[in-house]
Write a protein that holds these residues in place. Structure first.
Motif, PDB file in Angstrom:
ATOM      1  N   LEU A 167      20.750  24.271  -1.776  1.00 43.04           N
ATOM      2  CA  LEU A 167      21.914  23.412  -1.932  1.00 43.04           C
ATOM      3  C   LEU A 167      21.513  21.946  -1.919  1.00 43.04           C
ATOM      4  N   ASP A 168      22.190  21.160  -2.743  1.00 42.27           N
ATOM      5  CA  ASP A 168      22.069  19.712  -2.683  1.00 42.27           C
ATOM      6  C   ASP A 168      23.167  19.239  -1.729  1.00 42.27           C
ATOM      7  N   LEU A 169      22.791  18.954  -0.484  1.00 30.25           N
ATOM      8  CA  LEU A 169      23.780  18.643   0.541  1.00 30.25           C
ATOM      9  C   LEU A 169      24.627  17.431   0.185  1.00 30.25           C
ATOM     10  N   GLU A 170      24.085  16.508  -0.580  1.00 30.84           N
ATOM     11  CA  GLU A 170      24.845  15.313  -0.937  1.00 30.84           C
ATOM     12  C   GLU A 170      25.981  15.625  -1.899  1.00 30.84           C
ATOM     13  N   ARG A 171      25.939  16.826  -2.518  1.00 26.98           N
ATOM     14  CA  ARG A 171      27.012  17.226  -3.432  1.00 26.98           C
ATOM     15  C   ARG A 171      27.957  18.234  -2.775  1.00 26.98           C
ATOM     16  N   CYS A 172      27.813  18.407  -1.457  1.00 24.67           N
ATOM     17  CA  CYS A 172      28.656  19.358  -0.720  1.00 24.67           C
ATOM     18  C   CYS A 172      29.699  18.605   0.109  1.00 24.67           C
ATOM     19  N   CYS A 173      30.865  19.228   0.253  1.00 22.94           N
ATOM     20  CA  CYS A 173      31.914  18.671   1.094  1.00 22.94           C
ATOM     21  C   CYS A 173      32.301  19.709   2.136  1.00 22.94           C
ATOM     22  N   MET A 174      32.356  19.287   3.383  1.00 22.22           N
ATOM     23  CA  MET A 174      32.786  20.163   4.470  1.00 22.22           C
ATOM     24  C   MET A 174      34.293  20.050   4.631  1.00 22.22           C
ATOM     25  N   VAL A 175      34.973  21.176   4.503  1.00 20.92           N
ATOM     26  CA  VAL A 175      36.423  21.220   4.676  1.00 20.92           C
ATOM     27  C   VAL A 175      36.714  22.021   5.937  1.00 20.92           C
ATOM     28  N   GLY A 176      37.470  21.466   6.864  1.00 20.47           N
ATOM     29  CA  GLY A 176      37.769  22.189   8.086  1.00 20.47           C
ATOM     30  C   GLY A 176      38.960  21.617   8.813  1.00 20.47           C
ATOM     31  N   ASP A 177      39.391  22.335   9.866  1.00 18.39           N
ATOM     32  CA  ASP A 177      40.594  21.921  10.599  1.00 18.39           C
ATOM     33  C   ASP A 177      40.291  21.451  12.012  1.00 18.39           C
ATOM     34  N   ARG A 178      39.001  21.220  12.303  1.00 16.47           N
ATOM     35  CA  ARG A 178      38.646  20.812  13.660  1.00 16.47           C
ATOM     36  C   ARG A 178      37.624  19.684  13.607  1.00 16.47           C
ATOM     37  N   LEU A 179      37.932  18.573  14.270  1.00 14.05           N
ATOM     38  CA  LEU A 179      37.068  17.394  14.213  1.00 14.05           C
ATOM     39  C   LEU A 179      35.715  17.611  14.872  1.00 14.05           C
ATOM     40  N   ASP A 180      35.704  18.212  16.076  1.00 12.02           N
ATOM     41  CA  ASP A 180      34.469  18.278  16.854  1.00 12.02           C
ATOM     42  C   ASP A 180      33.535  19.400  16.434  1.00 12.02           C
ATOM     43  N   THR A 181      33.950  20.243  15.502  1.00 10.95           N
ATOM     44  CA  THR A 181      33.064  21.289  14.986  1.00 10.95           C
ATOM     45  C   THR A 181      32.877  21.130  13.481  1.00 10.95           C
ATOM     46  N   ASP A 182      33.940  21.309  12.726  1.00 11.19           N
ATOM     47  CA  ASP A 182      33.846  21.261  11.261  1.00 11.19           C
ATOM     48  C   ASP A 182      33.386  19.897  10.748  1.00 11.19           C
ATOM     49  N   ILE A 183      34.121  18.875  11.119  1.00  7.72           N
ATOM     50  CA  ILE A 183      33.820  17.538  10.589  1.00  7.72           C
ATOM     51  C   ILE A 183      32.493  17.016  11.128  1.00  7.72           C
ATOM     52  N   LYS A 184      32.242  17.257  12.402  1.00 14.69           N
ATOM     53  CA  LYS A 184      30.966  16.807  12.978  1.00 14.69           C
ATOM     54  C   LYS A 184      29.788  17.496  12.289  1.00 14.69           C
ATOM     55  N   LEU A 185      29.934  18.777  11.949  1.00 12.04           N
ATOM     56  CA  LEU A 185      28.873  19.483  11.228  1.00 12.04           C
ATOM     57  C   LEU A 185      28.589  18.807   9.896  1.00 12.04           C
ATOM     58  N   GLY A 186      29.636  18.455   9.161  1.00 10.41           N
ATOM     59  CA  GLY A 186      29.454  17.814   7.861  1.00 10.41           C
ATOM     60  C   GLY A 186      28.771  16.469   7.964  1.00 10.41           C
ATOM     61  N   ILE A 187      29.153  15.702   8.985  1.00 11.86           N
ATOM     62  CA  ILE A 187      28.559  14.368   9.168  1.00 11.86           C
ATOM     63  C   ILE A 187      27.115  14.481   9.653  1.00 11.86           C
ATOM     64  N   GLY A 189      25.149  16.955   9.432  1.00 15.09           N
ATOM     65  CA  GLY A 189      24.318  17.676   8.476  1.00 15.09           C
ATOM     66  C   GLY A 189      24.012  16.902   7.207  1.00 15.09           C
ATOM     67  N   GLY A 190      24.564  15.696   7.076  1.00 17.81           N
ATOM     68  CA  GLY A 190      24.273  14.869   5.915  1.00 17.81           C
ATOM     69  C   GLY A 190      24.969  15.295   4.640  1.00 17.81           C
ATOM     70  N   LEU A 191      26.118  15.990   4.765  1.00 13.47           N
ATOM     71  CA  LEU A 191      26.853  16.382   3.574  1.00 13.47           C
ATOM     72  C   LEU A 191      27.481  15.172   2.894  1.00 13.47           C
ATOM     73  N   GLY A 192      27.771  15.315   1.616  1.00 13.38           N
ATOM     74  CA  GLY A 192      28.286  14.191   0.854  1.00 13.38           C
ATOM     75  C   GLY A 192      29.687  13.766   1.240  1.00 13.38           C
ATOM     76  N   GLY A 193      30.458  14.678   1.812  1.00 15.77           N
ATOM     77  CA  GLY A 193      31.821  14.333   2.197  1.00 15.77           C
ATOM     78  C   GLY A 193      32.373  15.302   3.218  1.00 15.77           C
ATOM     79  N   THR A 194      33.470  14.893   3.871  1.00 17.52           N
ATOM     80  CA  THR A 194      34.151  15.749   4.841  1.00 17.52           C
ATOM     81  C   THR A 194      35.650  15.609   4.641  1.00 17.52           C
ATOM     82  N   LEU A 195      36.367  16.731   4.746  1.00 15.24           N
ATOM     83  CA  LEU A 195      37.819  16.733   4.563  1.00 15.24           C
ATOM     84  C   LEU A 195      38.463  17.487   5.714  1.00 15.24           C
ATOM     85  N   LEU A 196      39.310  16.827   6.462  1.00 15.61           N
ATOM     86  CA  LEU A 196      40.064  17.463   7.535  1.00 15.61           C
ATOM     87  C   LEU A 196      41.417  17.919   7.001  1.00 15.61           C
ATOM     88  N   VAL A 197      41.766  19.184   7.264  1.00 15.65           N
ATOM     89  CA  VAL A 197      43.108  19.668   6.947  1.00 15.65           C
ATOM     90  C   VAL A 197      43.861  19.851   8.265  1.00 15.65           C
TER      91      VAL A 197
END
Length: 229
Positions: A167-187, A189-197
């Motif tokens: 995977l090219d992590l810079e082209r991946c977006c983490m989508v999740g409903d929890r800040l301290d697990t989902d969003i923190k993982l994306g940040i 982990g160096g993913l290109g973006g994060t989206l909180l629902v």
């Protein structure tokens, strides 16, 4: 649920742990067995798929009250499997003192301490219940160790995913409903973006009070908002 996907596109924390054991940790052959303190069947199936030997888990002999002779058997190592090199703790709705005692003994014999996830809560039926993290936390004061979590937000999960997929992590977006697990993982982990629902654990007031390492690139009221327009 109407989501178009196949099994290879689903990467659970249980599968992440199995991949970590198989491809990253690589236990020595003399201590290559895993003691499982977790939900019946699910994690064991992942271990079986990768040829990792294990005990505990769905073994019904552990589903009982601890007896006086169990203390002596564990202390003398009469019932201890000396080929256990790792203890993996996950969600176990049948956790008991006997299972915790075996897990603690293996950890005191220098087994690697892993957790499929350390979530403190398990949201269902409109409220939250104790999560898998409560089980691993019960062992921590005695063994004076914290488990390496293979679930979100652990960087080890990103390692496991990258060892499985290209995977090219810079082209991946983490989508999740929890800040301290989902969003923190994306940040982290160096993913290109994060989206909180906002349809799960974290709500708008949590986002407004979030620390920098858990602030998403964007948020939406619900995932289907991405389909509007």
């Amino acid at each position: 649920m109407g989501i178009l996907c196949n099994q290879d596109q689903i990467f659970t924390s249980a599968y992440s742990t199995a991949i970590y054991l198989s491809q990253i940790l690589k236990l020595p052959s003399r201590r290559n067995k895993v003691f499982v303190l977790g939900e019946r069947g699910k994690f064991e199936a992942e271990l079986d798929s990768l040829g990792i030997p294990h005990i505990g888990g769905s073994d019904s002999s552990f589903d009982r009250v601890m007896k006086p002779e169990d203390f002596d058997d564990i202390a003398s190592e009469k019932t201890i499997d000396k080929s256990v090199g790792a203890v993996v703790v996950g969600m176990d709705m049948n956790v008991n003192y006997l299972k915790l005692s075996y897990a603690a003994h293996y950890l005191r014999r220098d087994a690697v301490f892993l957790a499929t996830n350390t979530d403190s809560t398990y949201p269902t039926s409109g409220i939250v219940f104790p999560g898998a993290g409560c089980i691993s936390a019960a062992l921590m004061p005695m063994v004076r160790l914290a488990p390496l979590s293979l679930g979100k937000p652990s960087h080890a999960m990103i390692q496991a995913i990258r060892s499985r997929y290209e995977l090219d992590l810079e082209r991946c977006c983490m989508v999740g409903d929890r800040l301290d697990t989902d969003i923190k993982l994306g940040i982290d982990g160096g993913l290109g973006g994060t989206l909180l629902v906002l349809t799960g654990v974290s709500q708008l007031e949590d986002l407004q009070a979030a620390v920098p390492e858990t602030v998403p690139s964007a948020y939406a009221e619900k995932l289907s908002d991405l389909c509007v327009g």
